[in-house]
Design a protein around this motif. Structure first.
Motif, PDB file in Angstrom:
ATOM      1  N   PHE A  74       0.814  -1.213   0.000  1.00  0.00           N
ATOM      2  CA  PHE A  74       0.000   0.000   0.000  1.00  0.00           C
ATOM      3  C   PHE A  74       0.848   1.265   0.000  1.00  0.00           C
ATOM      4  N   ALA A  75       2.158   1.112   0.045  1.00  0.00           N
ATOM      5  CA  ALA A  75       3.037   2.269  -0.109  1.00  0.00           C
ATOM      6  C   ALA A  75       3.140   2.707  -1.569  1.00  0.00           C
ATOM      7  N   TYR A  76       2.652   1.875  -2.480  1.00  0.00           N
ATOM      8  CA  TYR A  76       2.716   2.179  -3.918  1.00  0.00           C
ATOM      9  C   TYR A  76       1.378   2.739  -4.378  1.00  0.00           C
ATOM     10  N   ARG A  77       1.421   3.947  -4.957  1.00  0.00           N
ATOM     11  CA  ARG A  77       0.179   4.632  -5.326  1.00  0.00           C
ATOM     12  C   ARG A  77      -0.679   3.812  -6.273  1.00  0.00           C
ATOM     13  N   GLY A 103       1.790  -5.195 -11.434  1.00  0.00           N
ATOM     14  CA  GLY A 103       3.063  -5.897 -11.367  1.00  0.00           C
ATOM     15  C   GLY A 103       4.273  -5.033 -11.612  1.00  0.00           C
ATOM     16  N   GLU A 104       4.104  -3.932 -12.381  1.00  0.00           N
ATOM     17  CA  GLU A 104       5.251  -3.092 -12.734  1.00  0.00           C
ATOM     18  C   GLU A 104       5.598  -2.049 -11.687  1.00  0.00           C
ATOM     19  N   CYS A 105       4.690  -1.774 -10.773  1.00  0.00           N
ATOM     20  CA  CYS A 105       4.935  -0.685  -9.825  1.00  0.00           C
ATOM     21  C   CYS A 105       5.646  -1.155  -8.561  1.00  0.00           C
ATOM     22  N   VAL A 106       5.950  -2.448  -8.463  1.00  0.00           N
ATOM     23  CA  VAL A 106       6.606  -2.999  -7.276  1.00  0.00           C
ATOM     24  C   VAL A 106       7.858  -3.765  -7.707  1.00  0.00           C
ATOM     25  N   PRO A 107       8.777  -4.067  -6.775  1.00  0.00           N
ATOM     26  CA  PRO A 107       9.923  -4.924  -7.125  1.00  0.00           C
ATOM     27  C   PRO A 107       9.457  -6.285  -7.631  1.00  0.00           C
ATOM     28  N   SER A 108      10.285  -6.925  -8.466  1.00  0.00           N
ATOM     29  CA  SER A 108       9.886  -8.187  -9.086  1.00  0.00           C
ATOM     30  C   SER A 108       9.561  -9.261  -8.055  1.00  0.00           C
ATOM     31  N   THR A 109      10.211  -9.214  -6.888  1.00  0.00           N
ATOM     32  CA  THR A 109       9.951 -10.222  -5.853  1.00  0.00           C
ATOM     33  C   THR A 109       8.622 -10.021  -5.159  1.00  0.00           C
ATOM     34  N   MET A 110       7.950  -8.904  -5.441  1.00  0.00           N
ATOM     35  CA  MET A 110       6.632  -8.644  -4.870  1.00  0.00           C
ATOM     36  C   MET A 110       5.537  -8.717  -5.924  1.00  0.00           C
TER      37      MET A 110
END
Length: 412
Positions: A220-223, A340-347
């Motif tokens: 939820f830190a990612y807009r 999927g693109e707004c977070v690191p690949s491991t997330m």
């Protein structure tokens, strides 16, 4: 065995593996769509045989949507930890068997339980298959590959499903036999996935990424995650309320016979299939945000035309085609690259699982039940007009997204 990029964990330099993996994952999602939506073209027969009403029909759609949503969240996170194969292959076997079990139901309760359990298996497959596709895809083809996989859901369930269901029902003794027959391909596919699908190895993964992938609150830190959740409520409401209620709208309000209804409803699936692929391609070129906004606005216009203007089977086919093109295309962008693109690949699997899961709980679970209640109180037309308003709200939510398309971001 392809080489693995330590930075991303994706197979590199092996287009053959990408093609086979995406093809099989798409086939699996096509069967997910067929198994999930098979019940709707058969609804008039099932409702008569089991003595169901519109509310019961909405609740059957809600059952699979709710369990799908919960387990998409759980299994998306789990696949980031234990790998994709351990979830995808058992899930394919389970939802195939449960489709056959649906044909054994003797009343609402039995059918409800079978659909509820099917949602568990399909919810596990959904975000994990998206993450597996990201693992196999270079950045330049993420949009189209995820679009192909998600488009297969619409092709198998909404385009071919009504035709398969109504044609098989015309030649088989009972609607129950249709469910039994369509469970067989999934078992074959599970074996093929076992032979082909590989989990990427990521030797460069850090302890920081491991802890991040296990923490839902960090998402939820990612807009875009915060915006994608209400937006996918809107796109999924469009897909699932229309998917549940449009067949009975066409037979009960427009007065089409069941075979004609099956062919007209195939326009909904065909539009959804092409929308998920073509909007994915468009978003790779002009950006996720403008593509999504256009989809919501045009989808709302097509649905309004369906309810207020069109009457002939050809015109209804066209309106359903465009409504599904936009709703399914919007859903593909929100559930796949935007999340999927707004977070690191491991997330990535955790992020997509969260967005898909919450979207399914509301759009695939709560919304069809609400749609059934609105239909009982105000008629089927009122249900579809309510969905129209929801799509406009989705367009408004899109304005708050942050662009993530790699080519657009690189140019900026």
């Amino acid at each position: 065995m392809p080489s693995i990029s330590a930075a991303s964990g994706t197979p590199t330099g092996n287009f053959s593996y990408e093609l086979r993996a995406v093809g099989l994952l798409a086939a699996g999602f096509g069967l997910v769509g067929l198994d999930r939506w098979l019940i709707m073209p058969l609804a008039p027969q099932i409702m008569h045989d089991l003595r169901l009403d519109y509310q019961d029909l909405g609740n059957l759609g809600a059952a699979i949507g709710l369990s799908w949503g919960v387990f998409a969240i759980i299994m998306g996170r789990l696949s980031d930890r234990i790998g994709r194969r351990k979830i995808i292959i058992p899930a394919v076997i389970a939802f195939s068997l449960l489709s056959g079990i649906s044909g054994l139901a003797t009343g609402f309760a039995g059918l409800f339980i079978a659909r509820l359990l099917m949602g568990v298996a399909e919810g596990a497959y959904c975000p994990t298959s998206y993450a597996a596709a990201l693992d196999a895809s270079p950045a330049s083809r993420r949009g189209i590959n995820l679009g192909i996989i998600q488009g297969a859901f619409a092709l198998g369930g909404l385009a071919l499903g009504p035709i398969i269901a109504t044609q098989l029902a015309a030649i088989l003794p009972s609607w129950r036999d249709v469910f039994m027959l369509v469970s067989i391909p999934g078992l074959i596919l599970a074996f093929m996935l076992w032979r082909v699908l590989r989990d990427p190895v990521n030797p460069g993964q850090s302890a920081h990424h491991e802890s991040a992938s296990a923490n839902w609150l960090a998402l939820f830190a990612y807009r875009n995650i915060c915006v994608a959740i209400p937006a996918i409520f809107c796109s999924m409401s469009g897909i699932f309320v229309l998917g549940v209620m449009a067949p009975v709208y066409l037979t009960d309000v427009v007065k089409l016979d069941s075979v004609t209804m099956g062919f007209v409803m195939s326009g909904f699936g065909l539009g959804g299939f092409l929308g998920q692929i073509l909007l994915g391609i468009l978003s790779d070129r002009i950006g996720r945000k403008p593509s999504l906004f256009i989809a919501f606005i045009v989808g709302a216009a097509a649905l309004a035309a369906l309810v207020l203007w069109v009457q002939s089977p050809t015109a209804i086919f066209a309106a359903l085609f465009m409504a599904a093109f936009c709703c399914c295309g919007a859903n593909a962008l929100l559930a796949g690259p935007i999340s999927g693109e707004c977070v690191p690949s491991t997330m990535a699997s955790s992020a997509m699982g969260l967005v898909i899961g919450l979207g399914e709980i509301f759009g695939g679970g709560v919304a069809p039940s609400i749609g059934g209640a609105i239909a009982m109180a105000g008629g089927l037309k009122m249900t579809l007009l309510t969905v129209d308003v929801v799509l406009v709200a989705g367009a408004a939510a899109t304005l708050f997204l942050k662009e993530t398309a790699p080519q657009i971001v690189a140019r900026r």
